[in-house]
Design an enzyme around this catalytic site. Sequence first.
Site, PDB file in Angstrom:
ATOM      1  N   ARG A 189       7.678 -19.493  -7.897  1.00 49.17           N
ATOM      2  CA  ARG A 189       6.425 -18.833  -8.266  1.00 49.17           C
ATOM      3  C   ARG A 189       5.428 -19.106  -7.140  1.00 49.17           C
ATOM      4  NH1 ARG A 189       2.384 -20.425 -13.203  1.00 49.17           N
ATOM      5  NH2 ARG A 189       0.768 -18.934 -12.670  1.00 49.17           N
TER       6      ARG A 189
ATOM      7  N   ARG B 184     -12.307 -24.750 -15.140  1.00 43.74           N
ATOM      8  CA  ARG B 184     -12.911 -23.709 -14.291  1.00 43.74           C
ATOM      9  C   ARG B 184     -13.979 -22.945 -15.065  1.00 43.74           C
ATOM     10  NH1 ARG B 184      -7.344 -20.932 -12.672  1.00 43.74           N
ATOM     11  NH2 ARG B 184      -6.230 -22.895 -12.715  1.00 43.74           N
TER      12      ARG B 184
ATOM     13  N   ARG C 105      -6.508 -29.731 -28.015  1.00 42.64           N
ATOM     14  CA  ARG C 105      -6.163 -30.638 -29.125  1.00 42.64           C
ATOM     15  C   ARG C 105      -7.275 -31.659 -29.313  1.00 42.64           C
ATOM     16  NH1 ARG C 105      -0.240 -30.875 -26.647  1.00 42.64           N
ATOM     17  NH2 ARG C 105      -1.563 -30.620 -24.838  1.00 42.64           N
TER      18      ARG C 105
HETATM   19  P1  ADP Z   1      -0.959 -24.290 -17.868  1.00 43.48           P
HETATM   20  O1  ADP Z   1       0.443 -23.669 -17.787  1.00 43.48           O
HETATM   21  O2  ADP Z   1      -2.046 -23.373 -17.425  1.00 43.48           O
HETATM   22  O3  ADP Z   1      -1.060 -25.672 -17.317  1.00 43.48           O
HETATM   23  P2  ADP Z   1      -0.463 -24.215 -20.736  1.00 43.48           P
HETATM   24  O4  ADP Z   1      -0.247 -22.759 -20.948  1.00 43.48           O
HETATM   25  O5  ADP Z   1       0.720 -25.117 -20.810  1.00 43.48           O
HETATM   26  O6  ADP Z   1      -1.271 -24.485 -19.401  1.00 43.48           O
HETATM   27  O7  ADP Z   1      -1.559 -24.709 -21.798  1.00 43.48           O
HETATM   28  C1  ADP Z   1      -1.972 -26.038 -21.843  1.00 43.48           C
HETATM   29  C2  ADP Z   1      -3.097 -26.164 -22.851  1.00 43.48           C
HETATM   30  O8  ADP Z   1      -2.671 -25.667 -24.131  1.00 43.48           O
HETATM   31  C3  ADP Z   1      -3.492 -27.591 -23.116  1.00 43.48           C
HETATM   32  O9  ADP Z   1      -4.420 -28.072 -22.187  1.00 43.48           O
HETATM   33  C4  ADP Z   1      -4.106 -27.483 -24.487  1.00 43.48           C
HETATM   34  O10 ADP Z   1      -5.474 -27.146 -24.340  1.00 43.48           O
HETATM   35  C5  ADP Z   1      -3.401 -26.320 -25.138  1.00 43.48           C
HETATM   36  N1  ADP Z   1      -2.492 -26.762 -26.211  1.00 43.48           N
HETATM   37  C6  ADP Z   1      -1.209 -27.134 -26.091  1.00 43.48           C
HETATM   38  N2  ADP Z   1      -0.699 -27.485 -27.304  1.00 43.48           N
HETATM   39  C7  ADP Z   1      -1.691 -27.331 -28.199  1.00 43.48           C
HETATM   40  C8  ADP Z   1      -1.812 -27.504 -29.624  1.00 43.48           C
HETATM   41  N3  ADP Z   1      -0.790 -27.924 -30.359  1.00 43.48           N
HETATM   42  N4  ADP Z   1      -2.996 -27.225 -30.191  1.00 43.48           N
HETATM   43  C9  ADP Z   1      -4.040 -26.790 -29.454  1.00 43.48           C
HETATM   44  N5  ADP Z   1      -3.994 -26.594 -28.122  1.00 43.48           N
HETATM   45  C10 ADP Z   1      -2.846 -26.860 -27.500  1.00 43.48           C
END
Ligand code: ADP
Length: 399
Positions: free
Chosen positions: A90, A240, A285
């Site tokens: 990617r 951001r 969370r």
């Molecule tokens: P990236 O790929 O951009 O790093 P993700 O798509 O994996 O991010 O998303 C990560 C975010 O998802 C976490 O920082 C959190 O805010 C949110 N997240 C993950 N699991 C949960 C959950 N069970 N409840 C609420 N928010 C969640």
Amino acid sequence: MKVLIVNCGSSSLKYQIINSDTEQVEAKGLCERIGIDGRLVYQPAGGEKEITEAAMPTHSEAIRMVLDALVNPKTGVLKSLDEVEAIGHRVLHGGARLTDSALVNEDVMAAIEEAVDLGPLHNPANLMGIRACQKLMPGKPNVVVMDTSFGMTLPAKAYRYAIPTEYYEKYHIRRYGFHGTSHSFVSKETIKYLHLDPDNSRVIVAHLGNGASITAVRNSKCVDTSMGVTPLEGLIMGTRSGDLDPAILEYICNHEHITISEMNTILNKKSGVMALSNNLSSDFRDLEEAMNNGNEAAGLAVEAFSYRVAKYIGAYTAAMNGVDAITFTGGIGENAGIVREKVLSYLGYLGIRIDREANKKRGETFVLSTDDSKVKVIVLPTNEELAICRETVRLVKAE
Ligand code: ADP
């Protein structure tokens, strides 16, 4: 064909081995804290997660550790690296020169190098990841899948900024959009899941993760997207800022005696819901828990985040003169029912009704709207790795 998928962030590296014939993941994991100390997480399909702390000064050492784990005689899923037939990477930004997936050659590497200015955190990591794979698995095809590809179908009225034309001509300053692999995959899967017509449909995809972006997809093509020349524009994100008045930059730089580069770092790393929650957390969370315990700043962060998403959905509904389906994806979109509920609470005027019982689900594909809702709303987990795998196989086979 066994394909290694590599996704390098500034201090992390996510990887998977996918068998492209069955589309099954055979092993996956990530390297974290690259350049700080280093931690490898490795998990074979159906097996236990292994965590190894080890020095990873750069992405090259990280890739070496991943490959060692994959061929480890005890828990590895490969007998030798020869089994890997292709590597899919990617890549964040290729500027105007590289906008489509490609087999890696010198020209491709030069284009990614040239766009380092536009992706200063990701592009150097992407280059290092590709070079490490070339060195450790010589002769294997490497494919780059660009985060910007999906945004290339935007019309000029959506991609041009209203600034002097010379900047567009000299520097290709335009809206590119990111998370393209995810938006492309999720919009196609939405069309299939809801039996929409690929050539006559209007879909809005909200990819809400640490980085968050939203796209308007008309007849399977992206017609608008919230991120810009870099992934800073648009929605409020983990750290951001998203959209803001550009005059803020000069004002704060002058008053705080900081440089424009320092300001740029603040907007990328110290803003977003992290800033709105008074530095409590960028993780939803934590924000949800604090909000439920009466923390007002955390409540504001969640509220402002959801409000911005709802505003963009309104804008993109106008852009497409209507909307047939809205899809939530990404870590927040897939898991945070509170955000989905808040976003949809602004959209009653579109005849959208939320099924509160369904909204308790997370991490799976399901319909979130009620049967009588005028617009279908669904949750659909993204799978960028699978999309990169499919694209890698397509290019390697076309060779
Ligand atoms: P990236 O790929 O951009 O790093 P993700 O798509 O994996 O991010 O998303 C990560 C975010 O998802 C976490 O920082 C959190 O805010 C949110 N997240 C993950 N699991 C949960 C959950 N069970 N409840 C609420 N928010 C969640």
